[in-house]
Design a protein around this motif. Structure first.
Motif, PDB file in Angstrom:
ATOM      1  N   LEU A  97       0.833  -1.200   0.000  1.00  0.00           N
ATOM      2  CA  LEU A  97       0.000   0.000   0.000  1.00  0.00           C
ATOM      3  C   LEU A  97       0.872   1.256   0.000  1.00  0.00           C
ATOM      4  N   THR A  98       1.850   1.298   0.888  1.00  0.00           N
ATOM      5  CA  THR A  98       2.765   2.438   0.952  1.00  0.00           C
ATOM      6  C   THR A  98       3.567   2.552  -0.328  1.00  0.00           C
ATOM      7  N   ASN A 104       2.880   6.570  -6.953  1.00  0.00           N
ATOM      8  CA  ASN A 104       1.987   7.574  -7.531  1.00  0.00           C
ATOM      9  C   ASN A 104       2.488   8.988  -7.250  1.00  0.00           C
ATOM     10  N   ILE A 105       2.991   9.212  -6.055  1.00  0.00           N
ATOM     11  CA  ILE A 105       3.557  10.525  -5.727  1.00  0.00           C
ATOM     12  C   ILE A 105       4.749  10.815  -6.632  1.00  0.00           C
ATOM     13  N   THR A 106       5.584   9.797  -6.860  1.00  0.00           N
ATOM     14  CA  THR A 106       6.732   9.966  -7.755  1.00  0.00           C
ATOM     15  C   THR A 106       6.265  10.333  -9.162  1.00  0.00           C
ATOM     16  N   ALA A 107       5.223   9.643  -9.633  1.00  0.00           N
ATOM     17  CA  ALA A 107       4.741   9.862 -10.999  1.00  0.00           C
ATOM     18  C   ALA A 107       4.022  11.197 -11.160  1.00  0.00           C
ATOM     19  N   THR A 108       3.281  11.635 -10.141  1.00  0.00           N
ATOM     20  CA  THR A 108       2.441  12.830 -10.290  1.00  0.00           C
ATOM     21  C   THR A 108       3.066  14.102  -9.731  1.00  0.00           C
ATOM     22  N   GLU A 109       3.991  13.943  -8.762  1.00  0.00           N
ATOM     23  CA  GLU A 109       4.563  15.130  -8.121  1.00  0.00           C
ATOM     24  C   GLU A 109       6.061  15.276  -8.375  1.00  0.00           C
ATOM     25  N   ALA A 116       9.048  10.648  -1.367  1.00  0.00           N
ATOM     26  CA  ALA A 116       7.662  10.170  -1.347  1.00  0.00           C
ATOM     27  C   ALA A 116       7.358   9.432  -0.053  1.00  0.00           C
ATOM     28  N   TYR A 117       8.270   8.558   0.383  1.00  0.00           N
ATOM     29  CA  TYR A 117       8.066   7.834   1.644  1.00  0.00           C
ATOM     30  C   TYR A 117       8.015   8.804   2.819  1.00  0.00           C
ATOM     31  N   LYS A 118       8.876   9.828   2.775  1.00  0.00           N
ATOM     32  CA  LYS A 118       8.883  10.824   3.845  1.00  0.00           C
ATOM     33  C   LYS A 118       7.544  11.550   3.897  1.00  0.00           C
ATOM     34  N   LYS A 119       7.007  11.903   2.731  1.00  0.00           N
ATOM     35  CA  LYS A 119       5.713  12.593   2.672  1.00  0.00           C
ATOM     36  C   LYS A 119       4.602  11.715   3.243  1.00  0.00           C
ATOM     37  N   ILE A 124      12.052   5.027   5.405  1.00  0.00           N
ATOM     38  CA  ILE A 124      12.546   4.751   4.057  1.00  0.00           C
ATOM     39  C   ILE A 124      12.914   3.286   3.890  1.00  0.00           C
ATOM     40  N   ASP A 125      13.489   2.675   4.927  1.00  0.00           N
ATOM     41  CA  ASP A 125      13.897   1.277   4.831  1.00  0.00           C
ATOM     42  C   ASP A 125      13.817   0.631   6.217  1.00  0.00           C
TER      43      ASP A 125
END
Length: 199
Positions: A97-98, A104-109, A116-119, A124-125
């Motif tokens: 899910l994450t 999607n955040i990478t693709a759209t923003e 993106a993970y931080k947002k 991150i890992d």
């Protein structure tokens, strides 16, 4: 750590014959760890610890290098002898899910994976490597040659008492995955010569 249930079977692949093991800590599939073993008697085993990347490994997304890492790892381990450990935890352990939200955040923003993970408020890992170390101990492995660019994997196994000699596992960046790989190098500290993070 509670002991897992263990089952094994021969597995014929295009790389050759492996002994396939499953280490099952619960009925939750993410608590299963797979191990493909190729005879390494008398040699320090070559080991790859890889987390699931269904988008890259199954659907062969060109935005990642996971499929290359899977194929090259299996090829080398079959040839040189060792163990391929496959952890069923996609999204670097953050879950599907994450991961898909982050994609999607990478693709759209235009944010990279780390941003993106931080947002999303996700580590991150967050992966841990005690179960991978358990698998190695099951095979009597106390030292290995580890195929990885990720210093966290090296440290994670060392903390569990495994003597680790790291071997580079770097694909050639492409126009489609270069930004993803650069993020791994510059934001996650992966050791990658094309981006100047592996001396």
């Amino acid at each position: 750590m509670i002991p897992p249930k263990i089952a094994n079977s021969p597995l014929n692949t295009k790389y050759g014959l492996f002994n396939l093991y499953v280490f099952s800590w619960s009925d939750n599939e993410q608590d299963n760890v797979l191990a493909l073993e190729s005879n390494f008697a008398g040699r320090t085993p070559l080991v790859r610890v890889q987390s699931a990347c269904y988008t890259g490994e199954i659907f062969e997304s060109t935005d990642f290098d996971c499929h290359w890492q899977l194929e090259m790892g299996l090829h080398r381990i079959q040839k040189e002898g060792g163990i391929f450990i496959y952890m069923l935890c996609d999204g670097r352990g953050a879950g599907l899910l994450t991961k898909i939200k982050g994609m999607n955040i990478t693709a759209t923003e235009g944010l990279d994976t780390a941003e993106a993970y931080k947002k999303l408020g996700s580590p991150i890992d967050p992966r841990e490597y005690e179960r991978a170390a358990f698998v190695l101990d099951h095979f009597g492995v106390s030292s290995c040659r580890l195929l990885t660019n990720n210093p966290r994997k090296v440290l994670g196994l060392k903390r569990c008492g495994i003597d680790v000699a790291r071997e580079e596992h770097m694909s050639e960046p492409t126009a489609l995955n270069e930004s993803y790989l650069r993020s791994k190098a510059e934001k996650l500290g992966h050791m990658m010569k094309p981006f100047g993070t592996d001396g």
